[in-house]
Design a protein around this motif. Structure first.
Motif, PDB file in Angstrom:
ATOM      1  N   LEU A  33      -8.789 -11.821  26.621  1.00 33.05           N
ATOM      2  CA  LEU A  33     -10.164 -11.318  26.593  1.00 33.05           C
ATOM      3  C   LEU A  33     -10.253  -9.969  25.885  1.00 33.05           C
ATOM      4  O   LEU A  33     -11.166  -9.732  25.079  1.00 33.05           O
ATOM      5  CB  LEU A  33     -10.712 -11.208  28.012  1.00 33.05           C
ATOM      6  CG  LEU A  33     -10.949 -12.528  28.760  1.00 33.05           C
ATOM      7  CD1 LEU A  33     -11.404 -12.260  30.194  1.00 33.05           C
ATOM      8  CD2 LEU A  33     -11.974 -13.397  28.033  1.00 33.05           C
ATOM      9  N   MET A  34      -9.310  -9.077  26.164  1.00 30.77           N
ATOM     10  CA  MET A  34      -9.366  -7.737  25.562  1.00 30.77           C
ATOM     11  C   MET A  34      -9.053  -7.767  24.065  1.00 30.77           C
ATOM     12  O   MET A  34      -9.702  -7.095  23.266  1.00 30.77           O
ATOM     13  CB  MET A  34      -8.422  -6.792  26.303  1.00 30.77           C
ATOM     14  CG  MET A  34      -8.894  -6.456  27.711  1.00 30.77           C
ATOM     15  SD  MET A  34      -7.921  -5.185  28.535  1.00 30.77           S
ATOM     16  CE  MET A  34      -6.412  -6.096  28.900  1.00 30.77           C
ATOM     17  N   ILE A  35      -8.045  -8.559  23.680  1.00 33.07           N
ATOM     18  CA  ILE A  35      -7.715  -8.669  22.258  1.00 33.07           C
ATOM     19  C   ILE A  35      -8.856  -9.320  21.494  1.00 33.07           C
ATOM     20  O   ILE A  35      -9.250  -8.860  20.405  1.00 33.07           O
ATOM     21  CB  ILE A  35      -6.411  -9.476  22.073  1.00 33.07           C
ATOM     22  CG1 ILE A  35      -5.222  -8.701  22.644  1.00 33.07           C
ATOM     23  CG2 ILE A  35      -6.177  -9.788  20.593  1.00 33.07           C
ATOM     24  CD1 ILE A  35      -3.946  -9.518  22.709  1.00 33.07           C
ATOM     25  N   GLY A  36      -9.413 -10.392  22.050  1.00 36.41           N
ATOM     26  CA  GLY A  36     -10.506 -11.089  21.380  1.00 36.41           C
ATOM     27  C   GLY A  36     -11.729 -10.213  21.200  1.00 36.41           C
ATOM     28  O   GLY A  36     -12.369 -10.222  20.142  1.00 36.41           O
ATOM     29  N   ALA A  37     -12.068  -9.439  22.227  1.00 33.91           N
ATOM     30  CA  ALA A  37     -13.248  -8.582  22.146  1.00 33.91           C
ATOM     31  C   ALA A  37     -13.046  -7.448  21.133  1.00 33.91           C
ATOM     32  O   ALA A  37     -13.963  -7.105  20.376  1.00 33.91           O
ATOM     33  CB  ALA A  37     -13.573  -8.005  23.519  1.00 33.91           C
ATOM     34  N   THR A  38     -11.858  -6.878  21.110  1.00 32.49           N
ATOM     35  CA  THR A  38     -11.586  -5.782  20.174  1.00 32.49           C
ATOM     36  C   THR A  38     -11.675  -6.265  18.727  1.00 32.49           C
ATOM     37  O   THR A  38     -12.374  -5.672  17.894  1.00 32.49           O
ATOM     38  CB  THR A  38     -10.186  -5.187  20.438  1.00 32.49           C
ATOM     39  OG1 THR A  38     -10.128  -4.717  21.785  1.00 32.49           O
ATOM     40  CG2 THR A  38      -9.906  -4.037  19.488  1.00 32.49           C
ATOM     41  N   GLY A  39     -10.962  -7.349  18.408  1.00 33.76           N
ATOM     42  CA  GLY A  39     -10.992  -7.868  17.042  1.00 33.76           C
ATOM     43  C   GLY A  39     -12.359  -8.384  16.646  1.00 33.76           C
ATOM     44  O   GLY A  39     -12.834  -8.139  15.525  1.00 33.76           O
ATOM     45  N   GLY A  40     -13.027  -9.102  17.565  1.00 35.69           N
ATOM     46  CA  GLY A  40     -14.344  -9.636  17.263  1.00 35.69           C
ATOM     47  C   GLY A  40     -15.365  -8.552  17.017  1.00 35.69           C
ATOM     48  O   GLY A  40     -16.238  -8.681  16.140  1.00 35.69           O
ATOM     49  N   SER A  41     -15.267  -7.453  17.764  1.00 37.87           N
ATOM     50  CA  SER A  41     -16.195  -6.343  17.574  1.00 37.87           C
ATOM     51  C   SER A  41     -16.060  -5.733  16.184  1.00 37.87           C
ATOM     52  O   SER A  41     -17.068  -5.474  15.501  1.00 37.87           O
ATOM     53  CB  SER A  41     -15.946  -5.272  18.648  1.00 37.87           C
ATOM     54  OG  SER A  41     -16.758  -4.147  18.421  1.00 37.87           O
ATOM     55  N   LEU A  42     -14.830  -5.527  15.731  1.00 35.09           N
ATOM     56  CA  LEU A  42     -14.608  -4.955  14.391  1.00 35.09           C
ATOM     57  C   LEU A  42     -15.227  -5.848  13.307  1.00 35.09           C
ATOM     58  O   LEU A  42     -15.822  -5.348  12.339  1.00 35.09           O
ATOM     59  CB  LEU A  42     -13.115  -4.779  14.137  1.00 35.09           C
ATOM     60  CG  LEU A  42     -12.407  -3.719  15.017  1.00 35.09           C
ATOM     61  CD1 LEU A  42     -10.908  -3.753  14.781  1.00 35.09           C
ATOM     62  CD2 LEU A  42     -12.975  -2.329  14.730  1.00 35.09           C
ATOM     63  N   CYS A  43     -15.096  -7.157  13.479  1.00 34.10           N
ATOM     64  CA  CYS A  43     -15.678  -8.091  12.497  1.00 34.10           C
ATOM     65  C   CYS A  43     -17.202  -7.993  12.488  1.00 34.10           C
ATOM     66  O   CYS A  43     -17.836  -7.996  11.421  1.00 34.10           O
ATOM     67  CB  CYS A  43     -15.249  -9.514  12.818  1.00 34.10           C
ATOM     68  SG  CYS A  43     -13.478  -9.814  12.634  1.00 34.10           S
ATOM     69  N   MET A  44     -17.807  -7.921  13.673  1.00 34.66           N
ATOM     70  CA  MET A  44     -19.265  -7.833  13.751  1.00 34.66           C
ATOM     71  C   MET A  44     -19.791  -6.541  13.131  1.00 34.66           C
ATOM     72  O   MET A  44     -20.840  -6.523  12.481  1.00 34.66           O
ATOM     73  CB  MET A  44     -19.721  -7.942  15.206  1.00 34.66           C
ATOM     74  CG  MET A  44     -19.736  -9.358  15.759  1.00 34.66           C
ATOM     75  SD  MET A  44     -21.046 -10.341  15.004  1.00 34.66           S
ATOM     76  CE  MET A  44     -20.898 -11.878  15.920  1.00 34.66           C
ATOM     77  N   TRP A  45     -19.059  -5.438  13.335  1.00 31.29           N
ATOM     78  CA  TRP A  45     -19.472  -4.182  12.716  1.00 31.29           C
ATOM     79  C   TRP A  45     -19.505  -4.327  11.196  1.00 31.29           C
ATOM     80  O   TRP A  45     -20.429  -3.869  10.523  1.00 31.29           O
ATOM     81  CB  TRP A  45     -18.534  -3.042  13.097  1.00 31.29           C
ATOM     82  CG  TRP A  45     -18.642  -2.558  14.507  1.00 31.29           C
ATOM     83  CD1 TRP A  45     -17.683  -2.612  15.488  1.00 31.29           C
ATOM     84  CD2 TRP A  45     -19.776  -1.924  15.129  1.00 31.29           C
ATOM     85  NE1 TRP A  45     -18.136  -2.078  16.670  1.00 31.29           N
ATOM     86  CE2 TRP A  45     -19.414  -1.634  16.489  1.00 31.29           C
ATOM     87  CE3 TRP A  45     -21.049  -1.583  14.688  1.00 31.29           C
ATOM     88  CZ2 TRP A  45     -20.285  -1.021  17.373  1.00 31.29           C
ATOM     89  CZ3 TRP A  45     -21.928  -0.958  15.587  1.00 31.29           C
ATOM     90  CH2 TRP A  45     -21.540  -0.688  16.915  1.00 31.29           C
ATOM     91  N   PHE A  46     -18.484  -4.981  10.641  1.00 29.74           N
ATOM     92  CA  PHE A  46     -18.421  -5.134   9.184  1.00 29.74           C
ATOM     93  C   PHE A  46     -19.563  -6.019   8.678  1.00 29.74           C
ATOM     94  O   PHE A  46     -20.224  -5.691   7.683  1.00 29.74           O
ATOM     95  CB  PHE A  46     -17.082  -5.749   8.758  1.00 29.74           C
ATOM     96  CG  PHE A  46     -16.977  -5.943   7.267  1.00 29.74           C
ATOM     97  CD1 PHE A  46     -16.499  -4.934   6.451  1.00 29.74           C
ATOM     98  CD2 PHE A  46     -17.393  -7.139   6.680  1.00 29.74           C
ATOM     99  CE1 PHE A  46     -16.430  -5.103   5.070  1.00 29.74           C
ATOM    100  CE2 PHE A  46     -17.334  -7.317   5.307  1.00 29.74           C
ATOM    101  CZ  PHE A  46     -16.843  -6.293   4.495  1.00 29.74           C
ATOM    102  N   ILE A  47     -19.793  -7.153   9.351  1.00 26.79           N
ATOM    103  CA  ILE A  47     -20.853  -8.072   8.911  1.00 26.79           C
ATOM    104  C   ILE A  47     -22.213  -7.376   8.957  1.00 26.79           C
ATOM    105  O   ILE A  47     -23.034  -7.498   8.038  1.00 26.79           O
ATOM    106  CB  ILE A  47     -20.861  -9.351   9.765  1.00 26.79           C
ATOM    107  CG1 ILE A  47     -19.557 -10.129   9.565  1.00 26.79           C
ATOM    108  CG2 ILE A  47     -22.055 -10.228   9.414  1.00 26.79           C
ATOM    109  CD1 ILE A  47     -19.368 -11.278  10.535  1.00 26.79           C
ATOM    110  N   GLY A  48     -22.470  -6.637  10.041  1.00 31.32           N
ATOM    111  CA  GLY A  48     -23.735  -5.915  10.152  1.00 31.32           C
ATOM    112  C   GLY A  48     -23.905  -4.884   9.054  1.00 31.32           C
ATOM    113  O   GLY A  48     -24.997  -4.730   8.488  1.00 31.32           O
ATOM    114  N   ALA A  49     -22.808  -4.156   8.736  1.00 30.92           N
ATOM    115  CA  ALA A  49     -22.871  -3.158   7.668  1.00 30.92           C
ATOM    116  C   ALA A  49     -23.155  -3.831   6.323  1.00 30.92           C
ATOM    117  O   ALA A  49     -23.939  -3.316   5.500  1.00 30.92           O
ATOM    118  CB  ALA A  49     -21.559  -2.383   7.615  1.00 30.92           C
ATOM    119  N   TYR A  50     -22.536  -4.997   6.089  1.00 31.27           N
ATOM    120  CA  TYR A  50     -22.783  -5.726   4.832  1.00 31.27           C
ATOM    121  C   TYR A  50     -24.247  -6.145   4.724  1.00 31.27           C
ATOM    122  O   TYR A  50     -24.889  -5.976   3.668  1.00 31.27           O
ATOM    123  CB  TYR A  50     -21.871  -6.955   4.768  1.00 31.27           C
ATOM    124  CG  TYR A  50     -22.354  -8.007   3.803  1.00 31.27           C
ATOM    125  CD1 TYR A  50     -22.239  -7.807   2.428  1.00 31.27           C
ATOM    126  CD2 TYR A  50     -22.957  -9.180   4.267  1.00 31.27           C
ATOM    127  CE1 TYR A  50     -22.705  -8.769   1.539  1.00 31.27           C
ATOM    128  CE2 TYR A  50     -23.429 -10.140   3.384  1.00 31.27           C
ATOM    129  CZ  TYR A  50     -23.303  -9.930   2.025  1.00 31.27           C
ATOM    130  OH  TYR A  50     -23.768 -10.872   1.144  1.00 31.27           O
TER     131      TYR A  50
END
Length: 543
Positions: free
Chosen positions: A354-371
Motif C-alpha cells: 500500500l505504501m509503495i503503491g501510493a508513493t509511486g502512484g502519487s508521483l505519476c499523478m503529479w506529472f500528468i496533472g502538470a502536463y
C-alpha cells in the motif's frame, strides 16, 4: 528466507495447500468477474455510436447529456451500496454459499431487464436493470471475500482472497475490450450494443452452477452449532483426518473464538450491532472504510467509468483510439494482478504494498496533472499524433497503473476480509463493501463535473490523497499477513502498530511450542492423547 517463502503461523502439512481450497475460491470469484465486467464495459458502451444513436444522445445539450451519463453509471453503485448491506442479513440466515446464489440470481434478473431495452422504450429499463444488477453485485462483493477468507489457510489467505481481485480484473479486461471489438467488426445497430450487455450473463451463469457444488463455510456452520457437518467440510478442504494435530489446533482456535464472543457479546442477529459500542470494534470499522476512501481517492474508478473523458483530457482522440487505449489499460491491470496474486500479497505483505503503491502512484499523478496544466491538450486538439510530452504523459499513466494495481486495487479487500472477528466479520465486510460502493457512487456521479470544473486539478487532487494514504497506512494499519483469523483481536491490540505483526507471530510460535510439548508429555505419560471426540465434548461444554 527468500521473498517466495511462505510465512506460516504454525507448522502446516503440505496437504493443506491443495486444489480443493483453490477451486472453491475460484468458483466464488466468478462473482468478481461479473463485478469487474459490469464496472468496465458500461463506460465505453456509452460512447458506442450505435448506443448514442439508439437513445438519441444528440438531442441533449452538453450539460444534460453529462448529467444523464452520470445517472446511468451511478445508479449501479447506488444499488450495490444497498445490496452490500442486505448481504449481512442473508449471510446470517442463509450462510455464505446460498447468499452468493441469491444475489447472483438478482443480478441475472437485472441483466434480463436491461436486454429488453430499446430506443422506443427509452432508458428506463436500463436504469432499472442497472439498479437491480447493482444490488446483486453489492451482495456478491460482500460475500465473496468472506467466504474465501473463512476457507483459507493463513499463509495463503491473501493469495486466495486475491483470486477475487483477479476475477475482477479478468472481467474488467473483457469489459474494456468488448466495445473495441464490436465497434471495429460490426456496423452500428441495436445488436452491436446489446452484445456487451448480454456478455454479463456468462460469469453470472458460471457462478450459478458453481454454487451448486462448492461447500458452505465451516466457520459459519460452527457458529450455527452444526459441528459435525463443519468438521466434515473442513477435513475435506484441508485433506486431513479429524484427529490430525493441525485440525485439532484449528478447531480449538475457532471454538475459543466463538466461545469468547458468545460470552462477551452473545449470539444473535442483532448482537454484532451491540458490539459496535466497543471502541476497538468501532476503530476497525473506521479503518476498513478509510481504506476504500483512499482506494477511490487514487482515481481508479474515475478511469474505470469515464475512460474516454480521462484519455481525452490527456489528448487522445477518436473513438477507436480511446477504446484501444482503455483496452491496453485493462491488459496492464490484469497482468500486474497476476504478479500481485502469485508473488506479492503473501510475501511482501499488505502494508508495504500500500505504501509503495501510493508513493509511486502519487508521483505519476503529479506529472500528468502538470502536463495537462502546461500543454492543455484538450483545448488544442487536432488530427496529428500526440506530442512527445503527450506520449510521456501516457507512459506515466500506465506507470501509475503499474503502481496502483499490485497495491491499492485489491489489497483493501484482502485486509477487510480478514481483520474482523467471527462475530462481526459479516457486518464488518458489509460496512467495507458499502463504503466501497458509496465512494464508487460519489466518483461515478461527479467525475464528469470534476473534469469540467477542475481540469488538471483533478490529477493533483488524486495525487494529494495518495500522499496522505502513505501516512495513514504506516501509523494506523497493522500487517495482517500470516495471522490466523481468530487472532486478529490480539493483532489490533499490539503496539506499536507498525511492529504488531512480528509481535503476534512470535507469541504464536511460543504457544505452538507449548502445545506440542504438552502433547508429547501426554503421549509419554499414562494419559493418552485426547481424541477429537473429547475435544468436541469439551467445546460443547464451553458453549
Amino acid at each position: 528466507m527468500s521473498i517466495l517463502t511462505l510465512k506460516e503461523d504454525r507448522p502446516t502439512p503440505k496437504s493443506v495447500y491443495n486444489w480443493r481450497v483453490y477451486v472453491c475460491a475460484a468458483v466464488a470469484s466468478f462473482a468478481s468477474c461479473l463485478i469487474g465486467y459490469e464496472s468496465a464495459f458500461f463506460g465505453t458502451t456509452l460512447a458506442l455510436p450505435s448506443f448514442t444513436q439508439e437513445f438519441k444522445f444528440d438531442t441533449y445539450d452538453e450539460n444534460d447529456l453529462a448529467m444523464l451519463k452520470q445517472n446511468l453509471v451511478s445508479v449501479y453503485q447506488a444499488g450495490a451500496f444497498f445490496g452490500s448491506l442486505a448481504a449481512f442479513a442473508t449471510s446470517y440466515f442463509l450462510g455464505r454459499r446460498w447468499s452468493l446464489m441469491f444475489f447472483n440470481i438478482i443480478f441475472i434478473i437485472g441483466c434480463g431487464i436491461q436486454l429488453a431495452a430499446t430506443g422506443d422504450k427509452g432508458l428506463g429499463l436500463i436504469i432499472g436493470g442497472r439498479v437491480l444488477g447493482g444490488f446483486g453485485v453489492g451482495g456478491c462483493s460482500n460475500m465473496t471475500p468472506i467466504y474465501i477468507s473463512e476457507l483459507s489457510p493463513p499463509a495463503v489467505r491473501g493469495r486466495l482472497v486475491g483470486l477475487y481481485e483477479l476475477g475482477w480484473q479478468i472481467g474488467g479486461l473483457v469489459g474494456f475490450w468488448i466495445n473495441y471489438g464490436v465497434n471495429t467488426t460490426m456496423e452500428p445497430s441495436t445488436k452491436q450494443w446489446l452484445i456487451p450487455f448480454g456478455v454479463q450473463l456468462i460469469p453470472a451463469g458460471l457462478l450459478f452452477f458453481g454454487c451448486l457444488f462448492i461447500p458452505e463455510s465451516p466457520r459459519w456452520l460452527l457458529s450455527k452449532g452444526r459441528r459435525d457437518k463443519a468438521i466434515k467440510i473442513l477435513c475435506w478442504i484441508r485433506q486431513l483426518d479429524r484427529g490430525d494435530t493441525y485440525m485439532m489446533e484449528e478447531l480449538s482456535y475457532i471454538d475459543d473464538d466463538l466461545e469468547r464472543y458468545r460470552r462477551e457479546v452473545g449470539a444473535g442477529f442483532w448482537k454484532p450491532f451491540a458490539s459496535l459500542k466497543e471502541r476497538k470494534v468501532q476503530w476497525r470499522f473506521v479503518l476498513g472504510g478509510l481504506l476504500f476512501v483512499f482506494q477511490n481517492g487514487s482515481g481508479i474508478n474515475a478511469i474505470n467509468y469515464y475512460s474516454p473523458t480521462v484519455f481525452r483530457s490527456i489528448g487522445i482522440q477518436g473513438t477507436n483510439t480511446t477504446f484501444l487505449t482503455t483496452g491496453l489499460f485493462g491488459v496492464v491491470k490484469t497482468v500486474l494482478t497476476f504478479v500481485w496474486l502469485l508473488v506479492l500479497i503473501d510475501h511482501v505483505g499488505r502494508r508495504k504494498l500500500l505504501m509503495i503503491g501510493a508513493t509511486g502512484g502519487s508521483l505519476c499523478m503529479w506529472f500528468i496533472g502538470a502536463y495537462v496544466k502546461i500543454s492543455d491538450p484538450e483545448s488544442n486538439q487536432n488530427n496529428e499524433k500526440l506530442s512527445s510530452a503527450g506520449i510521456v504523459a501516457v507512459f506515466f499513466f500506465y506507470l501509475w497503473t503499474a503502481f496502483y494495481t499490485p497495491s491499492w486495487n485489491g489489497t483493501p479487500w484482502v485486509i477487510n476480509s480478514e481483520m474482523f472477528n467471527q462475530n462481526t466479520r459479516s457486518l464488518g465486510q458489509a460496512s467495507a463493501a458499502a463504503n466501497n460502493w458509496f465512494w464508487n457512487f460519489i466518483v461515478a456521479r461527479f467525475t464528469e463535473q470534476m473534469f469540467s470544473k477542475l481540469g488538471y486539478g483533478v490529477y493533483f487532487f488524486f495525487a494529494s490523497l495518495m500522499v496522505i494514504s502513505v501516512f495513514f497506512v504506516f501509523f494506523l494499519v497493522p500487517e495482517t499477513k500470516s495471522i490466523p483469523l481468530e487472532v486478529m483481536d490480539r493483532l489490533f491490540r499490539a503496539k506499536p502498530t507498525y511492529r504488531a505483526n512480528g509481535i503476534i507471530l512470535r507469541e504464536l510460535e511460543l504457544e505452538e511450542e507449548a502445545f506440542r510439548t504438552a502433547a508429547r508429555e501426554r503421549e509419554g505419560g499414562e494419559k493418552e492423547k485426547p481424541s477429537i471426540e473429547e475435544v468436541d465434548d469439551k467445546a460443547a461444554k464451553k458453549v
